[in-house]
Enzyme design. Structure first.
Site, PDB file in Angstrom:
ATOM      1  N   HIS A 192       1.124  -9.152  -2.830  1.00  0.00           N
ATOM      2  CA  HIS A 192       0.165  -8.046  -2.902  1.00  0.00           C
ATOM      3  C   HIS A 192       0.928  -6.721  -2.962  1.00  0.00           C
ATOM      4  CE1 HIS A 192      -3.587  -5.932  -2.113  1.00  0.00           C
ATOM      5  NE2 HIS A 192      -2.941  -5.201  -1.239  1.00  0.00           N
TER       6      HIS A 192
ATOM      7  N   GLU B 158       1.385 -10.519   1.305  1.00  0.00           N
ATOM      8  CA  GLU B 158       1.896  -9.165   1.089  1.00  0.00           C
ATOM      9  C   GLU B 158       3.418  -9.174   1.322  1.00  0.00           C
ATOM     10  OE1 GLU B 158      -0.642  -6.182   2.722  1.00  0.00           O
ATOM     11  OE2 GLU B 158       0.531  -4.536   1.902  1.00  0.00           O
TER      12      GLU B 158
ATOM     13  N   ASP C 109      -0.144 -17.725  -3.464  1.00  0.00           N
ATOM     14  CA  ASP C 109       0.695 -16.720  -4.129  1.00  0.00           C
ATOM     15  C   ASP C 109      -0.130 -15.967  -5.163  1.00  0.00           C
ATOM     16  OD1 ASP C 109       2.822 -15.206  -4.971  1.00  0.00           O
ATOM     17  OD2 ASP C 109       3.580 -16.750  -6.340  1.00  0.00           O
TER      18      ASP C 109
ATOM     19  N   ASP D  76       0.850  -1.192   0.000  1.00  0.00           N
ATOM     20  CA  ASP D  76       0.000   0.000   0.000  1.00  0.00           C
ATOM     21  C   ASP D  76       0.890   1.248   0.000  1.00  0.00           C
ATOM     22  OD1 ASP D  76       0.861  -0.670   2.606  1.00  0.00           O
ATOM     23  OD2 ASP D  76      -0.720   0.511   3.532  1.00  0.00           O
TER      24      ASP D  76
HETATM   25  O1  9MR Z   1       1.462  -6.938   9.598  1.00  0.00           O
HETATM   26  C1  9MR Z   1       0.248  -6.474  10.145  1.00  0.00           C
HETATM   27  C2  9MR Z   1      -0.405  -7.593  10.921  1.00  0.00           C
HETATM   28  O2  9MR Z   1       0.396  -7.981  11.997  1.00  0.00           O
HETATM   29  C3  9MR Z   1      -1.774  -7.127  11.404  1.00  0.00           C
HETATM   30  O3  9MR Z   1      -2.438  -8.212  12.006  1.00  0.00           O
HETATM   31  C4  9MR Z   1      -2.589  -6.591  10.236  1.00  0.00           C
HETATM   32  C5  9MR Z   1      -3.928  -6.040  10.661  1.00  0.00           C
HETATM   33  O4  9MR Z   1      -3.788  -4.922  11.470  1.00  0.00           O
HETATM   34  O5  9MR Z   1      -1.882  -5.568   9.566  1.00  0.00           O
HETATM   35  C6  9MR Z   1      -0.654  -5.965   9.047  1.00  0.00           C
HETATM   36  O6  9MR Z   1      -0.026  -4.869   8.487  1.00  0.00           O
HETATM   37  C7  9MR Z   1      -0.493  -4.349   7.267  1.00  0.00           C
HETATM   38  C8  9MR Z   1      -0.807  -2.892   7.519  1.00  0.00           C
HETATM   39  O7  9MR Z   1      -1.923  -2.800   8.356  1.00  0.00           O
HETATM   40  C9  9MR Z   1      -0.993  -2.103   6.249  1.00  0.00           C
HETATM   41  N1  9MR Z   1       0.129  -2.281   5.362  1.00  0.00           N
HETATM   42  C10 9MR Z   1       0.360  -3.670   5.030  1.00  0.00           C
HETATM   43  C11 9MR Z   1       0.645  -4.474   6.272  1.00  0.00           C
HETATM   44  C12 9MR Z   1       0.957  -5.921   5.944  1.00  0.00           C
HETATM   45  O8  9MR Z   1      -0.118  -6.641   5.503  1.00  0.00           O
END
Ligand code: 9MR
Length: 744
Positions: free
Chosen positions: A667, A724, A715, A340
């Site tokens: 992602h 991601e 994947d 993102d």
């Molecule tokens: O890595 C994060 C994970 O531990 C959390 O459970 C999740 C939900 O809050 O968010 C993950 O982080 C994401 C972040 O919120 C937005 N950017 C991408 C991150 C990886 O998926």
């Protein structure tokens, strides 16, 4: 076409044949209106730039070239009802003129946040083709949409479709990952002097013979498997194989057992030198606020993101969310968090710490070698400035973290804003420079403030030999943050603040206080910080849980540094012993796992980003080696890498470009090759998040229901909860790859 594709295609063909052979179930129901276009195009809509009409019994649409995004030109139908858990077959015929244009066909939500439950992006021919796919709906909705997105292509073109159908109540098509040969190895390399283990998936209950073969097919070692019964993490019956007695170097070895030949691997350390560089190079292409140079990263050049050049609204003068503050900040720069366009202080902090700690370990550990991360090692714009490249790269994020600090004279001065990101979630693909969304600062939090304090304090000691002024500035920012956090010890992030960016919620800042105090103490030696450390309940708590440390559990960052960075801390030996005890526990886990990873989450619930948690548990083991020199820790740390590089139930290397079959559709809005053939896959050395039992994204939910542990991964670019890439996961890879490279 590689073997995996062929196997996948033939499996799909078989399944398709099986499905068509069945008589249609009575309750298969068409969900679309007028998919045949006999007399009208109603009720299909188009975006205003598209002209659609009937042509030879099809719907044809003239699409303008030069739009930025796929969704900028589209045809679709809304108001579609989907039932959770029910399977649907979407089918259509389509052609495109001139040849080779891509249509993105999807089933998703017709309103924000435009979730996608199914999508494909076939490349069309002029003569046309038929397409049919089955998926399972992860939701109940009456606001579904079937859309054909046609934008984001340079030239004008014409798209035609016919016989568009969305049939409900069809037989589900079970998802069968292609896991290749049943002998599972580290597909990259074992160190000649290191442990060498593999896992065999088999129905056999008695031991079986194995052979290690050279690239030329000559048997160079042999032995017997050890039956291990049913493995909880995969629900497979498995044996383990130990071929560590073979120490001969070489390329292209295979392991043969039970009639199966493993994917090839090397016995050589060189791959790890490359991996530790590639994993660290990942950060340059995550940079915000600067153009990425194609000469430095061929295929990855892109314009600067979020620098106030339209359509970006830019990060140079970002306001707060309504009601949060009445100033704007220049928060340009930093690393994008993941796939993102958000930039988060909490996650940025632990990532910076781990990148810096990789460097700090190279200065302190007996096997460390700082030259490997030195000036010129990473091919970044600053290479050649006589500063280690790793410090230049981390500084890109550190300066951003410091910009997120609330200025003097404002309420909460010295605190750090939790994050900056788009007001709404955006679609994929979308280059950072093409993001039109408004950017906003989110409220300051204690956790963000302490992430800043910890990393800026650590930076102060590491940059001092190269740039005194920056070191002084960093320490001042760290002190200011520390005092502000003490004054506001419980300003936690709102767990519901997850629109347009991740929430990074946390309800307990005691571990962040401990970590920040540790870094401030290690840099200054001052009593105040020493006192905080010794009085913190975290100092003596058992912090080595099954999931490992991460952005929300940061105590280990403090503990590992107190154990390894020289200081006069009273009771330092006990701190060191605690790391060794943690390592012993992770070693016991590793020994109990037939796949050999130091990870056994409670109830087998693989967490979001499990791959980096495995690597973090390995970091604890590796640190015990640095502290003691005992080979069992070195071996355990080395063995942990095997899982990430292919010795796992899916037979996949989770590091892009490493191993015969590796993750490549992580992602991402700008490594979106899966959606747009003109875009690249993520760069070599990018770690995928990995199995996540909670499968939070709709795509994974539609494919992986009921998955066991290691199988909760796919994947696919849409699977943001299993696939991601992020700055905090690659930092774990960076640190471990560097450790392994140092063991050669
Ligand atoms: O890595 C994060 C994970 O531990 C959390 O459970 C999740 C939900 O809050 O968010 C993950 O982080 C994401 C972040 O919120 C937005 N950017 C991408 C991150 C990886 O998926």
């Amino acid at each position: 076409m590689n073997r995996r594709r062929t196997a996948l295609l033939s499996l799909t063909a078989l399944l398709a044949a099986a499905v068509t052979a069945l008589p249609a179930a009575a309750d298969e129901v068409e969900q679309l209106k007028n998919g045949t276009f006999d007399t009208t195009t109603d009720p299909w809509w188009t975006t205003s730039n598209v002209t659609a009409g009937l042509s030879g019994g099809q719907l044809c649409a003239d699409v303008p070239g030069g739009t930025a995004n796929r969704w900028d030109a589209a045809v679709g139908q809304n108001g579609i009802t989907l039932v959770e858990g029910e399977s649907y077959r979407i089918s259509f015929t389509a052609n495109g003129t001139p040849e080779g244009h891509v249509v993105r066909a999807l089933v998703g939500l017709s309103v924000a946040p435009y979730d996608t439950w199914f999508e494909v992006s076939p490349q069309l021919s002029v003569s046309g083709n038929s397409y049919a796919y089955t998926f399972t709906s992860p939701v109940d909705t009456t606001q579904g949409q079937v859309a054909f997105q046609l934008g984001g292509q340079a030239d004008d073109w014409r798209f035609c479709m016919d016989d568009v159908s969305l049939l409900g109540g069809v037989e589900p098509e079970p998802y069968e990952p292609d896991t290749g040969p049943r002998v599972r190895v580290n597909q990259v390399a074992y160190l000649p002097s290191g442990p060498k283990n593999a896992t065999l998936v088999t129905d056999a209950t008695g031991r079986l013979p194995w052979q290690l073969k050279s690239a030329a097919g000559k048997t160079v070692a042999r032995g017997w498997t050890v039956p291990r019964g049913t493995d909880a993490s995969s629900a497979q019956n498995v044996h383990s194989i130990d071929f560590g007695s073979h120490r001969g170097r070489g390329q292209g070895f295979t392991l043969v057992a039970d009639g199966e030949t493993s994917r090839p691997f090397d016995i050589d350390a060189r791959a790890y030198e490359q991996l530790s560089v590639d994993a660290m190079k990942y950060y340059y292409t995550q940079r915000s606020g600067v153009a990425i140079r194609d000469d430095l990263r061929p295929g990855y050049g892109r314009p600067a993101g979020h620098v106030n050049v339209a359509p970006n609204q830019g990060d140079a003068n970002v306001p707060c969310q309504p009601g949060v503050c009445d100033y704007t900040l220049d928060v340009t720069g930093g690393w994008y968090d993941a796939g993102d366009h958000g930039k988060y202080v909490v996650n940025g902090g632990i990532s910076t710490w781990e990148v810096l700690s990789t460097y700090e370990r190279s200065l302190l550990a007996r096997t460390g070698d700082p030259a490997k991360l030195g000036d010129g090692s990473l091919a970044i714009p600053e290479s050649g400035n006589k500063v280690p490249d790793v410090l230049d790269e981390a500084r890109w994020e550190l300066e951003f973290l410091m910009r997120m600090q609330v200025p003097e004279g404002q309420p909460l001065a010295g605190m750090a804003h939790h994050k900056v990101h788009d007001e709404q979630w955006t679609g994929l693909p979308l280059l950072p420079s093409d993001d039109p969304q408004k950017r906003e600062l989110h409220p300051p939090t204690t956790e963000a403030t302490l992430n800043l304090a910890a990393t800026a304090a650590q930076a102060a000691r590491l940059y001092r030999p190269y740039d005194r002024e920056f070191a002084t500035e960093a320490l001042a920012a760290a002190r200011k943050a520390w005092s502000a956090a003490l004054a506001h010890p419980a300003l936690h992030p709102d767990p519901n603040d997850g629109t347009g960016g991740g929430a990074y919620p946390d309800t307990d800042a005691t571990d962040e206080f401990y970590w920040a105090a540790a870094e401030l103490y290690l840099t200054t030696g001052e009593k105040e910080f020493e006192k905080h450390i010794l009085n913190s309940p975290v100092h003596t708590a058992d912090i080595y849980g099954p999931l490992g440390y991460d952005w929300s559990r940061t105590a280990a960052a403090g503990r590992l540094d107190l154990a390894t960075v020289p200081s006069r801390l009273p009771g330092r030996d006990t701190v060191r012993q605690s790391v060794i005890k943690g390592a012993d526990r992770y070693l016991a886990t590793l020994t109990s796992q037939p796949y050999g990873m130091p990870y056994a989450p409670e109830d087998n619930l693989y967490d979001w980003g499990s791959n980096h948690q495995i690597l973090h548990n390995a970091v604890v083991i590796a640190t015990a080696y640095d502290l003691t020199g005992a080979s069992k820790y070195r071996d355990g740390a080395l063995q942990s890498m095997d899982y990430v590089l292919g010795r796992n139930a899916l037979n996949i290397s989770y590091v892009t470009g490493y191993g015969e079959v590796s993750s490549q559709n992580q992602h991402s809005r700008w490594y979106a090759h899966q959606l747009d053939p003109n875009q690249p896959n993520p760069p070599r050395g990018t770690l995928a998040g990995g199995p996540n039992s909670s499968i939070q994204d709709p795509y994974a939910q539609s494919r992986l229901q009921g998955c066991v542990g290691q199988f909760c991964y796919i994947d696919d670019i849409q699977s943001w909860s299993t696939n991601e890439h992020t700055v905090n996961w690659n930092s774990a890879l960076t640190r471990m790859a560097s450790f392994v490279a140092d063991q050669a």
